[in-house]
Design a protein around this motif. Sequence first.
Motif, PDB file in Angstrom:
ATOM      1  N   ASN A   1       0.824  -1.215   0.000  1.00 34.49           N
ATOM      2  CA  ASN A   1       0.000   0.000   0.000  1.00 34.49           C
ATOM      3  C   ASN A   1       0.856   1.261   0.000  1.00 34.49           C
ATOM      4  O   ASN A   1       0.536   2.241  -0.685  1.00 34.49           O
ATOM      5  CB  ASN A   1      -0.956   0.004   1.191  1.00 34.49           C
ATOM      6  CG  ASN A   1      -2.071  -1.013   1.030  1.00 34.49           C
ATOM      7  OD1 ASN A   1      -2.386  -1.447  -0.081  1.00 34.49           O
ATOM      8  ND2 ASN A   1      -2.655  -1.424   2.145  1.00 34.49           N
ATOM      9  N   LEU A   2       1.953   1.254   0.767  1.00 38.85           N
ATOM     10  CA  LEU A   2       2.852   2.415   0.778  1.00 38.85           C
ATOM     11  C   LEU A   2       3.494   2.614  -0.591  1.00 38.85           C
ATOM     12  O   LEU A   2       3.603   3.749  -1.079  1.00 38.85           O
ATOM     13  CB  LEU A   2       3.933   2.243   1.846  1.00 38.85           C
ATOM     14  CG  LEU A   2       3.504   2.459   3.277  1.00 38.85           C
ATOM     15  CD1 LEU A   2       4.584   1.995   4.243  1.00 38.85           C
ATOM     16  CD2 LEU A   2       3.177   3.934   3.510  1.00 38.85           C
ATOM     17  N   ILE A   3       3.925   1.541  -1.205  1.00 38.63           N
ATOM     18  CA  ILE A   3       4.533   1.634  -2.537  1.00 38.63           C
ATOM     19  C   ILE A   3       3.532   2.195  -3.533  1.00 38.63           C
ATOM     20  O   ILE A   3       3.865   3.076  -4.345  1.00 38.63           O
ATOM     21  CB  ILE A   3       5.070   0.254  -2.973  1.00 38.63           C
ATOM     22  CG1 ILE A   3       6.271  -0.138  -2.102  1.00 38.63           C
ATOM     23  CG2 ILE A   3       5.427   0.246  -4.460  1.00 38.63           C
ATOM     24  CD1 ILE A   3       6.702  -1.575  -2.252  1.00 38.63           C
ATOM     25  N   GLN A   4       2.296   1.736  -3.458  1.00 35.75           N
ATOM     26  CA  GLN A   4       1.259   2.252  -4.350  1.00 35.75           C
ATOM     27  C   GLN A   4       0.932   3.707  -4.037  1.00 35.75           C
ATOM     28  O   GLN A   4       0.786   4.530  -4.949  1.00 35.75           O
ATOM     29  CB  GLN A   4       0.012   1.384  -4.251  1.00 35.75           C
ATOM     30  CG  GLN A   4       0.211   0.007  -4.845  1.00 35.75           C
ATOM     31  CD  GLN A   4      -0.941  -0.936  -4.550  1.00 35.75           C
ATOM     32  OE1 GLN A   4      -1.790  -0.692  -3.696  1.00 35.75           O
ATOM     33  NE2 GLN A   4      -0.946  -2.069  -5.269  1.00 35.75           N
ATOM     34  N   HIS A   5       0.823   4.038  -2.750  1.00 39.94           N
ATOM     35  CA  HIS A   5       0.489   5.406  -2.335  1.00 39.94           C
ATOM     36  C   HIS A   5       1.505   6.411  -2.899  1.00 39.94           C
ATOM     37  O   HIS A   5       1.136   7.496  -3.347  1.00 39.94           O
ATOM     38  CB  HIS A   5       0.425   5.505  -0.808  1.00 39.94           C
ATOM     39  CG  HIS A   5       0.234   6.891  -0.304  1.00 39.94           C
ATOM     40  ND1 HIS A   5      -1.004   7.519  -0.333  1.00 39.94           N
ATOM     41  CD2 HIS A   5       1.102   7.787   0.217  1.00 39.94           C
ATOM     42  CE1 HIS A   5      -0.880   8.737   0.154  1.00 39.94           C
ATOM     43  NE2 HIS A   5       0.387   8.928   0.499  1.00 39.94           N
ATOM     44  N   TYR A   6       2.789   6.048  -2.845  1.00 33.80           N
ATOM     45  CA  TYR A   6       3.833   6.944  -3.328  1.00 33.80           C
ATOM     46  C   TYR A   6       4.176   6.711  -4.805  1.00 33.80           C
ATOM     47  O   TYR A   6       5.157   7.257  -5.309  1.00 33.80           O
ATOM     48  CB  TYR A   6       5.085   6.823  -2.452  1.00 33.80           C
ATOM     49  CG  TYR A   6       4.864   7.403  -1.076  1.00 33.80           C
ATOM     50  CD1 TYR A   6       4.824   8.780  -0.875  1.00 33.80           C
ATOM     51  CD2 TYR A   6       4.642   6.574   0.017  1.00 33.80           C
ATOM     52  CE1 TYR A   6       4.599   9.318   0.376  1.00 33.80           C
ATOM     53  CE2 TYR A   6       4.410   7.110   1.281  1.00 33.80           C
ATOM     54  CZ  TYR A   6       4.395   8.472   1.447  1.00 33.80           C
ATOM     55  OH  TYR A   6       4.164   9.007   2.698  1.00 33.80           O
ATOM     56  N   GLU A   7       3.367   5.896  -5.481  1.00 34.66           N
ATOM     57  CA  GLU A   7       3.509   5.621  -6.907  1.00 34.66           C
ATOM     58  C   GLU A   7       4.914   5.129  -7.257  1.00 34.66           C
ATOM     59  O   GLU A   7       5.556   5.611  -8.189  1.00 34.66           O
ATOM     60  CB  GLU A   7       3.130   6.852  -7.725  1.00 34.66           C
ATOM     61  CG  GLU A   7       1.685   7.278  -7.498  1.00 34.66           C
ATOM     62  CD  GLU A   7       1.295   8.541  -8.243  1.00 34.66           C
ATOM     63  OE1 GLU A   7       2.158   9.155  -8.928  1.00 34.66           O
ATOM     64  OE2 GLU A   7       0.115   8.913  -8.151  1.00 34.66           O
ATOM     65  N   LEU A   8       5.375   4.143  -6.502  1.00 38.47           N
ATOM     66  CA  LEU A   8       6.714   3.596  -6.690  1.00 38.47           C
ATOM     67  C   LEU A   8       6.712   2.201  -7.309  1.00 38.47           C
ATOM     68  O   LEU A   8       7.733   1.519  -7.311  1.00 38.47           O
ATOM     69  CB  LEU A   8       7.440   3.550  -5.331  1.00 38.47           C
ATOM     70  CG  LEU A   8       7.696   4.900  -4.672  1.00 38.47           C
ATOM     71  CD1 LEU A   8       8.221   4.713  -3.258  1.00 38.47           C
ATOM     72  CD2 LEU A   8       8.658   5.729  -5.513  1.00 38.47           C
ATOM     73  N   GLU A   9       5.588   1.800  -7.857  1.00 33.91           N
ATOM     74  CA  GLU A   9       5.474   0.452  -8.420  1.00 33.91           C
ATOM     75  C   GLU A   9       6.532   0.176  -9.483  1.00 33.91           C
ATOM     76  O   GLU A   9       6.989  -0.966  -9.625  1.00 33.91           O
ATOM     77  CB  GLU A   9       4.087   0.211  -9.032  1.00 33.91           C
ATOM     78  CG  GLU A   9       2.942   0.271  -8.063  1.00 33.91           C
ATOM     79  CD  GLU A   9       2.345   1.679  -7.929  1.00 33.91           C
ATOM     80  OE1 GLU A   9       1.225   1.762  -7.411  1.00 33.91           O
ATOM     81  OE2 GLU A   9       2.979   2.672  -8.330  1.00 33.91           O
ATOM     82  N   ASP A  10       6.934   1.194 -10.242  1.00 37.23           N
ATOM     83  CA  ASP A  10       7.933   1.002 -11.295  1.00 37.23           C
ATOM     84  C   ASP A  10       9.364   1.112 -10.765  1.00 37.23           C
ATOM     85  O   ASP A  10      10.316   0.876 -11.516  1.00 37.23           O
ATOM     86  CB  ASP A  10       7.732   2.023 -12.412  1.00 37.23           C
ATOM     87  CG  ASP A  10       6.420   1.812 -13.162  1.00 37.23           C
ATOM     88  OD1 ASP A  10       5.921   0.664 -13.166  1.00 37.23           O
ATOM     89  OD2 ASP A  10       5.908   2.783 -13.737  1.00 37.23           O
TER      90      ASP A  10
END
Length: 162
Positions: free
Chosen positions: A17-26
């Motif tokens: 969720n944190l990775i998605q929240h900060y848009e770090l998926e890539d």
Amino acid sequence: CLLVGTALDSDNHELVNLIQHYELEDSVILLGAREDIPVILNAIALHILPSAYGEGFPNVVAEAMACQTPSVVTDVGDSAYIVGETGWVVPPRDTAALAEVVQLALAELNTPAWQKRCEASRTRIEDKFSIERMIAAYHQVWDEALHEVSIARCALSGKHGK
């Protein structure tokens, strides 16, 4: 950014969720617990161990350095001693200092200073923490202990001399 270790995988919903929240998926890859650490350490440019507590001698720092991968560590356990002058040390739980040092390290990538740092990392491990050095240190401790036992036995028996 590769995140490697227990609970650093897609089953960790809080982290995902944190990775998605900060848009770090890539930018962030969750690898979880792995057995092929040397492969990973040879594939990365910078190793970061942001421990808050509980480290004695974190082998992973020495393993990274043996792979010529410089490390950023927190000053927990022997991490600072292992890294010496070859990497960076920040106080534990100081995320601002950690972020600043990681940026400094990344700014040094692909420079002659970086290449020297990579080589110095491996050299430090070879010089200070090799198996041969460890065995010699154990022999020295045992020799000193046996010498002390011998002195104690002589003292207890009332004999003098060596």
